[in-house]
Design a protein around this motif. Structure first.
Motif: not given
Length: 123
Positions: A14-22, A81-87, A118-122
């Protein structure tokens, strides 16, 4: 019919970042409105974000607004999809989807889907 393949999922704090691509194939991406959906265990698939053919218009679910960004590169046939500050509640399987027309956030209105990532946010 366009074929879609997602990548980039994984575990993130949580609070990190992840980028998904399609990645799209089989048909020019600029003919399609693109969207990201997600599905958590035991829940229905829900809309996350979409983007029109040129990338000039986007919309987001309230739950991700200000944290996630959808964008596309038609020359590369890619959507991101740029995911910033994921929860933690962002955990789920993320799908990209395509349709010809802009304006719907209902999964049933999208005719092409990827296999999901799959995206898993800890926390």
């Amino acid at each position: 019919q366009v074929q879609l393949a997602e990548s980039g999922g994984g575990s993130v704090q949580a609070g990190g970042s992840l980028r998904l691509s399609c990645a799209a194939s089989g048909s020019p991406l600029n003919a399609y409105v693109m969207a990201w959906f997600r599905q958590a265990p035991g829940k229905e698939r829900e809309f996350v974000a979409d983007i029109n053919w040129s990338g000039g218009s986007t919309s987001y679910a309230d739950s991700v607004k200000g944290r996630f960004t959808i964008f596309r590169d038609n020359a590369k046939n890619m959507v991101y999809l740029q995911m910033n500050s994921p929860l933690a509640e962002d955990t789920g399987v993320y799908y990209c989807a395509a349709r010809r027309w802009y304006g719907s956030t209902w999964p049933a209105d999208f005719g092409s889907w990827g296999q999901g990532t799959q995206v898993t946010v800890s926390s």
